[in-house]
Design an enzyme around this catalytic site. Structure first.
Site, short mmCIF file in Angstrom:
data_model
loop_
_atom_site.label_atom_id
_atom_site.label_comp_id
_atom_site.label_asym_id
_atom_site.label_seq_id
_atom_site.Cartn_x
_atom_site.Cartn_y
_atom_site.Cartn_z
N ARG A 37 -5.41 10.00 13.93
CA ARG A 37 -4.55 10.92 13.47
C ARG A 37 -4.82 12.27 13.23
NH1 ARG A 37 -3.14 8.29 8.20
NH2 ARG A 37 -1.87 9.88 7.75
N HIS A 93 -6.32 6.36 -7.85
CA HIS A 93 -6.38 7.23 -6.72
C HIS A 93 -5.77 8.26 -6.92
CE1 HIS A 93 -7.12 8.04 -2.42
NE2 HIS A 93 -5.69 8.44 -2.57
N1 URA Z 1 -5.82 10.31 2.25
C1 URA Z 1 -5.95 9.17 2.76
O1 URA Z 1 -6.82 8.39 2.49
N2 URA Z 1 -5.38 8.71 3.87
C2 URA Z 1 -4.23 9.96 4.31
O2 URA Z 1 -3.50 9.29 5.29
C3 URA Z 1 -4.00 11.01 3.53
C4 URA Z 1 -4.78 11.07 2.53
#
Ligand code: URA
Length: 443
Positions: A177, A91
């Site tokens: 968020r 990732h």
């Molecule tokens: N990438 C994500 O998947 N989540 C986050 O909170 C920030 C970056």
């Protein structure tokens, strides 16, 4: 219906109050919050208040682990056990020009790893791997779960779009968020990223945490904090973990834009040296091979990864995967079959000197404004457009020398992009001190 909070005799208001005062939430309390928010019994306004309390008060390690596990288990947990012990995932926290997966996955597959990846689409200044892959005519990123596993098993890697029911708690929380100024908090970022990675099922997870002007974590200290937390949570969940902190003060490689990035990835698989991109794939790849037990140490891992390129095995793996996912694998060997923009405009250096800085994020936005990225999720993208850089930080330049080539749909957008791109470069009379591209490995 009996709600969990009735059984547990807790109320969300008390939990918000507890976190507001800096208290530590228990695993049960966190489980109640995540399931209640996912099923809608905890409304957005209460979750927003709790998220803001977390931003200010933080979370302990056990709280972050409990939050991550509850979010991972809010949807499907992919079972990759049929693929054997060497399943791996990578990732990246997102950057500009980041085509790493297109190089890394075929290299690891050629060395015996199994990478069953789910990837996202691009949004804003960063691109998405599955958009890039759609540059291959006919390529499909959606398939049944059985086919996904079959391709991972026979080819060694598969890259699909994220399944709808992977960590649904994260999908809902991230949307909230985004509109409540609560994205930037390490426990929330850790749980968001790691819940999806844990639910995706790989035994070995390697993370590329970017730092710099084009990254989420602008300072190196924040990037290392994030890396350490993610490695710790992954380990607590029983996975083999490593994280690499890397520079995103300038784009990765030279190409920014979907098909242009695919071409650059193929060039590396053909043996061309794009220094930062190649080194990043070697470091991430060697962490995967060592942590998953495919190589005894990093020296041996690097030797095998180098061999995967020199023998042509990794390039062949990319072609096999493109073909398995319905794409035209001839484009792997003849990149003129990939989408291309009709207009190319050369951007010249305005003065003699050295490139001393580049705004990675703004270069991502140049590509987005050309049509190569999305401002909102619904936007269509133009796969052929983007920018190919010819000079990066600390390269000497002469006035009038080519700095970059803009690939555009028409002359007007190329002219606008030229002005924008020139503003992304800073020049000086001499080279500047720079920290190394790979800032460190956390494992
Ligand atoms: N990438 C994500 O998947 N989540 C986050 O909170 C920030 C970056």
């Amino acid at each position: 219906m009996i709600y969990i909070h009735e059984v547990m005799n807790v109320h969300i208001v008390d939990l918000i109050e507890k976190k507001k005062r800096g208290g530590e939430l228990t695993e049960e309390e966190i489980g109640y919050i995540v399931s209640g928010f996912t099923d809608g019994s905890i409304p957005d306004y209460q979750m927003s208040a709790l998220l803001m309390a977390i931003v200010f008060r933080g979370m302990t390690g056990p709280e972050t682990t409990a939050l991550t596990m509850a979010m991972a288990h809010s949807g499907d947990m992919v079972d990759l056990s049929a693929l054997g012990p060497h399943t791996a995932d990578k990732h990246s926290t997102g950057g500009v020009g980041d085509k790493t997966s297109l190089v890394l996955c075929p290299m690891v597959a050629a060395c015996g790893g199994k990478m069953a990846k789910m990837s996202g689409r691009g949004l804003g200044h960063t691109g998405g791997t599955i958009d890039k892959l759609e540059s291959f005519p006919g390529f499909s990123v959606s398939m049944s779960g059985e086919r996904f596993l079959e391709i991972a098993d026979t080819v060694g890697f598969v890259i699909a779009g994220q399944s709808a029911n992977l960590a649904p708690a994260d999908k809902k929380m991230y949307a909230l968020r985004d509109v409540t100024a609560t994205v930037n908090a390490i426990p929330l970022i850790v749980s968001s990223i790691m819940s999806k990675k844990l639910a995706s099922g790989a035994r070995t997870i390697v993370l590329d945490v970017k730092t710099g002007s084009g990254a989420f974590m602008e300072t190196e200290e924040q990037a290392f904090d994030l890396a350490r937390e993610m490695v710790s949570v992954g380990r607590n969940a029983g996975r083999n973990m490593a994280a690499v902190v890397t520079d995103m003060d300038q784009p990765l490689g030279f190409a920014v834009g979907n098909a242009l990035e695919v071409k650059e990835a193929i060039a590396v698989l053909r043996g061309e040296n794009v220094p930062d991109l190649k080194e990043l794939c070697m470091v991430l790849g060697s962490q995967i091979l060592v942590r998953s037990g495919l190589a005894p140490d990093e020296i041996e891992a690097r030797a095998r990864l180098t061999e995967s390129i020199e023998s042509g095995a990794a390039l062949k793996k990319l072609a096999e995967m493109v073909s398995a996912q319905g794409g035209d694998s001839a484009a792997v060997f003849d990149t003129s079959l990939l989408p291309a923009a009709p207009v190319q405009r050369s951007v010249k250096a305005p003065r003699d000197g050295f490139v001393t800085a580049m705004e990675a994020r703004d270069i991502g936005l140049v590509s987005m404004h050309l049509g190569g990225g999305r401002a909102s999720k619904e936007d269509e993208i133009d796969l052929g457009v983007g920018v190919v850089l010819r000079a990066k930080v600390n390269d000497p330049v002469r006035a009038g020398q080519e700095l970059a080539v803009i690939h555009a749909a028409d002359e007007a957008s190329a002219a606008a992009a030229e002005e924008e791109l020139l503003r992304c470069y800073t020049f000086g009379d001499g080279p500047v001190d720079r920290p190394p591209f790979i800032r460190g490995v956390v494992c």
